[in-house]
Design an enzyme around this catalytic site. Sequence first.
Site, PDB file in Angstrom:
ATOM      1  N   HIS A 294       6.068  -1.205   2.795  1.00 42.40           N
ATOM      2  CA  HIS A 294       5.704   0.091   3.395  1.00 42.40           C
ATOM      3  C   HIS A 294       4.462  -0.037   4.264  1.00 42.40           C
ATOM      4  CE1 HIS A 294       3.482   4.099   2.982  1.00 42.40           C
ATOM      5  NE2 HIS A 294       4.433   4.281   3.877  1.00 42.40           N
TER       6      HIS A 294
ATOM      7  N   VAL B  61      -0.004  -2.951   4.343  1.00 43.17           N
ATOM      8  CA  VAL B  61       1.415  -2.832   4.004  1.00 43.17           C
ATOM      9  C   VAL B  61       1.504  -2.927   2.488  1.00 43.17           C
ATOM     10  CG1 VAL B  61       1.841  -5.304   4.350  1.00 43.17           C
ATOM     11  CG2 VAL B  61       3.755  -3.733   4.337  1.00 43.17           C
ATOM     12  N   GLU B  62       2.221  -1.980   1.890  1.00 44.56           N
ATOM     13  CA  GLU B  62       2.367  -1.948   0.437  1.00 44.56           C
ATOM     14  C   GLU B  62       3.654  -2.670   0.053  1.00 44.56           C
ATOM     15  OE1 GLU B  62       0.247   2.128  -0.946  1.00 44.56           O
ATOM     16  OE2 GLU B  62       2.090   2.399   0.197  1.00 44.56           O
ATOM     17  N   VAL B  63       3.504  -3.739  -0.689  1.00 39.81           N
ATOM     18  CA  VAL B  63       4.651  -4.510  -1.169  1.00 39.81           C
ATOM     19  C   VAL B  63       4.966  -4.021  -2.583  1.00 39.81           C
ATOM     20  CG1 VAL B  63       5.487  -6.796  -1.815  1.00 39.81           C
ATOM     21  CG2 VAL B  63       4.115  -6.499   0.266  1.00 39.81           C
TER      22      VAL B  63
END
Length: 322
Positions: free
Chosen positions: A139, A150-152
């Site tokens: 995200h 960025v969210e993993v």
Amino acid sequence: MPQEIRTVAIVGCGVIGMGWATLFLSKGLKVIVSDPAEGAKDALERYLKQARPFFEAYGDFEQLATNYEFVSDIVPRLSEADFVQENGPEREQFKRGLMKTLDEHTRPGVLIASSSSGLPSSAFIQDCTQDPSRILIGHPFNPPHLIPLVEVVPHPGTSEKTISAAMSFYQSLGKRPILLHQEVPGFVSNRLQAAINNEAYSLISRGIVSAQDLDLAVTQGPGLRWALTGPIATNALGGGGGPDGFVQRLERLGPSIRAWEDDIFKHRFDWSDERLSALKDSVKKGLGATDWRDLIEERDSVLVQLLAAKSRTTTMGTQLPK
């Protein structure tokens, strides 16, 4: 750049997909883009042209920004992809069918990341029979080519290999990925934004502050600090610095903060018609004359300068890849 990733498929090319395309292209990757929306191809071309200054920081604009194909049907081209970034609508059933298609037609071992803003991947992988272990959330924040975060977010069945590969790939792009250790609706940053937004909406709809001054309260105050040290380190600095400073701040201000929170919860924005109407009226009054094109250009320009300044620091610079 990991050797195995040379071609990226972008499925869904709205604002987020276009930002991803800009980032991937700037790093010399070949991009295959697909979006069924009318005018999507033309919108992408305009977006890339607008991002010319960004591209020129990495090389020749014409060479980088034209290394893509826009196709009407992504399925026949998925076999060429070394990585897939999905940006479809935030609807569970839609994503469920789309992810099934991507899983069926992408080569074994190719990572599939969804740009979902808050819907966890465990909600839409049920029909993926080939290899759901290579699927997770990646995200970004808008605009993806400028904001490093960025969210993993893996689902319980995502493999460690997939997680590691995703983190490494995003880092190679200059992103600053964070790993969530379990799924939660909205992930981390959107939940933080939702909490702030709810109080902002409450304050505006109750007539305590205008929409315009609410934004100033953030951009000219805590927002400046959060961009540099984040809320936790800022708390620690407020108590004198270090972990002990964080603890001291909690001990000193804890009772007052709890009283504020009680009032916040008491007046939580309830999404009633009355409160919504008051909120909308204030926003229209305060932001109606804004030149949004100029605002976006100024925002992006300042973001580039801010990130460059942070990269030159010895402490805050460690928050970004060199």
